[in-house]
Write a protein that holds these residues in place. Structure first.
Motif, short mmCIF file in Angstrom:
data_model
loop_
_atom_site.label_atom_id
_atom_site.label_comp_id
_atom_site.label_asym_id
_atom_site.label_seq_id
_atom_site.Cartn_x
_atom_site.Cartn_y
_atom_site.Cartn_z
N LEU A 1 18.30 -0.24 -26.00
CA LEU A 1 19.39 -0.82 -25.01
C LEU A 1 18.83 -0.68 -23.78
O LEU A 1 18.72 -1.60 -22.86
CB LEU A 1 20.56 -0.36 -25.18
N LEU A 2 17.97 0.47 -23.37
CA LEU A 2 17.30 0.98 -22.13
C LEU A 2 16.26 -0.22 -21.99
O LEU A 2 15.98 -0.30 -20.78
CB LEU A 2 16.84 2.14 -22.18
N PHE A 3 15.50 -0.46 -22.99
CA PHE A 3 14.36 -1.41 -22.81
C PHE A 3 14.67 -2.53 -22.65
O PHE A 3 14.22 -3.38 -21.67
CB PHE A 3 13.44 -1.25 -24.08
N ALA A 4 15.86 -3.26 -23.18
CA ALA A 4 16.54 -4.53 -23.09
C ALA A 4 16.92 -4.87 -21.63
O ALA A 4 16.77 -5.63 -21.01
CB ALA A 4 17.66 -4.67 -24.12
N ASP A 5 17.49 -3.54 -21.29
CA ASP A 5 17.89 -3.59 -19.64
C ASP A 5 16.80 -3.77 -18.58
O ASP A 5 16.81 -4.39 -17.94
CB ASP A 5 18.90 -2.23 -19.45
N GLN A 6 15.82 -2.96 -19.07
CA GLN A 6 14.60 -3.07 -18.11
C GLN A 6 13.78 -4.47 -18.09
O GLN A 6 13.28 -4.76 -17.04
CB GLN A 6 13.44 -1.94 -18.79
N ILE A 7 14.00 -5.11 -19.24
CA ILE A 7 13.04 -6.41 -19.12
C ILE A 7 14.26 -7.64 -18.93
O ILE A 7 13.66 -8.71 -19.12
CB ILE A 7 12.26 -6.74 -20.44
N GLU A 8 15.41 -7.09 -18.75
CA GLU A 8 16.39 -8.09 -18.38
C GLU A 8 16.40 -9.25 -19.58
O GLU A 8 16.62 -10.32 -19.52
CB GLU A 8 16.37 -8.86 -17.21
#
Length: 64
Positions: free
Chosen positions: A16-23
């Motif tokens: 979920l952090l990665f998904a947020d980082q790459i929008e």
């Protein structure tokens, strides 16, 4: 196509952090596809992701 390998202590939090980082507009995961009553005894990672995010989640069934 680009791929990226990430390590994180917690699989769900890392994803979920990665998904947020790459929008990301959605998250795709693979489910083990437990049949019938077995899915009531142990929640799959895919189900956990669906419950943890507001993003659309595309679930691929590995048993297909």
């Amino acid at each position: 196509m680009q791929t990226k390998v990430l390590k994180h202590e917690n699989d769900l939090e890392g994803l979920l952090l990665f998904a947020d980082q790459i929008e990301a507009g959605l998250v795709a995961v693979i489910s083990d596809g437990k049949p019938n009553i077995f899915r009531f005894f142990k929640e799959s990672f895919a189900t956990t992701v669906v419950k943890a995010t507001d993003l659309p989640v595309l679930v691929f069934n590995s048993a297909s």
